[in-house]
Design an enzyme around this catalytic site. Structure first.
Site, PDB file in Angstrom:
ATOM      1  N   GLU A  44      68.013  30.122  17.575  1.00 26.23           N
ATOM      2  CA  GLU A  44      67.507  30.304  16.339  1.00 26.23           C
ATOM      3  C   GLU A  44      66.568  29.086  15.616  1.00 26.23           C
ATOM      4  OE1 GLU A  44      68.008  32.993  14.623  1.00 26.23           O
ATOM      5  OE2 GLU A  44      69.586  33.881  15.631  1.00 26.23           O
ATOM      6  N   TYR A 127      69.462  30.404   6.433  1.00 27.80           N
ATOM      7  CA  TYR A 127      69.053  31.445   7.403  1.00 27.80           C
ATOM      8  C   TYR A 127      69.935  31.053   8.849  1.00 27.80           C
ATOM      9  CZ  TYR A 127      67.364  34.008  11.184  1.00 27.80           C
ATOM     10  OH  TYR A 127      67.488  34.774  12.487  1.00 27.80           O
ATOM     11  N   ASP A 145      65.828  36.403   6.953  1.00 27.75           N
ATOM     12  CA  ASP A 145      64.833  35.812   7.302  1.00 27.75           C
ATOM     13  C   ASP A 145      63.555  36.862   6.632  1.00 27.75           C
ATOM     14  OD1 ASP A 145      64.766  37.792   9.053  1.00 27.75           O
ATOM     15  OD2 ASP A 145      64.288  36.298  10.730  1.00 27.75           O
TER      16      ASP A 145
END
Ligand code: SF4
Length: 371
Positions: A44, A127, A145
């Site tokens: 991520e 996020y 996002d």
């Protein structure tokens, strides 16, 4: 925004259709084969500024170097930056490293399993915290996002500016209100839809699993969405780069801890209005009070996110300073300390591979001719 209470049936159809599609259509990515929060975290963070397809070799290399949070915590900052090389935005790597050390020191090496704990770690914002908490631990939190904001804007036919915090907050609240039990899968499904079908340009609406409920498709406004205020314009800077050579070694300076390319090794650079090598000669005067005139080597260009460097590269060969080299206190091969507070080093080309050198300069090295 679609009222979730009044449109329960539509929301249920959205959840089912999207999850079914995701099961079949999702890309086969290395970090999709696992619920290991450490692997999800690394992927991520990498995905924040890099296309998923591009980051796979970087992800595999990073995980091979640091297979556990312990190995990442034990590594030196230079090793971590080196493993990050090519991905840019190096503060991400430094934050990963710092966070790994905190996880080992404060959590016994186990990733925290709650969103509220995750977002306390360096580099983990709402996020990333939402993605780790929902995908690895199935906590019912959203992970919003740019992809997700685009899908929501279009699905709900919202003309609110997604660059504004209040829009993001409202959309985050909305998606959180429609999360099914499989929260992690649902979050991933929305992201994947944004990456594969509801793309920024030419969305593939005919293939979209949630087209039936999509309000912008019905209104014919898809191409106008999402609304986003214009991006900050890129500025161009003229830079002079000084490459100092002595005994076959090149001179490097460590960049400051904050700002562009923070903490990385660099050639000496100076912003210039003129571009005749005198600005970089003056800058190098902090380390070498006596220098020959600069030798023009060539030009290069590097594009960062908001800045473009137009570089003129100059060489300074200390070996050609006959009679002065031996006597001069600063012109010592392998020097580690100079007049400036900054860390400096002379390195042979064979040693440069082990240094955390920004792409802007490794490109230069590849083109470097002798001077
Ligand atoms: S129908 Fe088109 S605009 Fe609507 S969500 Fe699907 S891809 Fe996006």
């Amino acid at each position: 925004m679609l009222d979730t209470k009044e449109n329960q049936q539509q929301i249920q159809i959205l959840q089912t259709d999207l999850l079914k599609w995701f099961e079949k259509a999702q890309r086969n990515l290395p970090f999709r084969q696992t619920k290991n929060p450490y692997f999800i975290w690394i992927s991520e963070i990498m995905a924040q500024q890099t296309q998923i397809d591009t980051l796979i070799p970087f992800y595999n290399r990073f995980i091979a170097n640091f297979p556990t949070v312990f190995s990442l915590a034990l590594a030196s900052e230079d090793e971590v930056i080196k493993a990050w090389e090519g991905l840019g935005y190096y503060s991400r790597a430094r934050n990963l490293h710092q966070a790994a050390r905190i996880i080992v020191a404060d959590y016994g090496g186990l990733m925290p399993d709650r969103y509220t704990e995750l977002i306390k770690l360096p580099g983990i914002g709402p996020y990333t915290g939402g993605a780790i908490a929902s995908i690895a631990f199935n906590e019912p939190v959203s992970a919003v996002d740019g992809n997700v904001l685009r899908v929501i804007s279009r699905y709900c036919n919202s003309f609110d500016d997604i660059g504004e915090a209040k829009t993001k907050k409202r959309m985050t609240g909305w998606i959180e209100s429609i999360l099914p039990e499989a929260a992690g899968n649902f979050n991933e499904a929305v992201m994947e839809l944004g990456a594969l079908i509801c793309t920024p340009q030419s969305p593939k609406c005919l293939l979209c699993p949630i087209r039936n409920g999509c309000q912008s498709d019905a209104a014919g406004t898809t191409e106008q969405l999402p609304v986003k205020a214009k991006k900050q314009k890129q500025t161009t800077k003229r830079m002079e780069v000084g490459i100092v050579k002595q005994n076959g070694r090149l001179f490097f300076v460590r960049r400051p801890d904050t700002g562009l390319l923070s903490g990385m090794w660099s050639f000496t650079i100076a912003e210039t209005m003129v571009g005749n090598g005198q600005d970089i000669k003056k800058k190098l005067g902090e380390y070498f009070p006596e220098l020959n005139e600069p030798i023009f080597i060539g030009t290069s260009r590097h594009v960062f996110s908001h800045i473009i460097w137009e570089m003129s590269v100059y060489g300074f060969n200390l070996d050609s300073m006959v009679g002065e080299t031996a006597a001069h206190p600063y012109l010592v091969a392998n020097q580690q300390e100079a007049r400036s507070d900054r860390e400096t080093a002379f390195k042979a080309l064979s040693q440069v591979d082990d240094m955390a050198l920004p792409v802007a300069f490794s490109k230069l090295l590849a083109q470097l001719t002798d001077f």
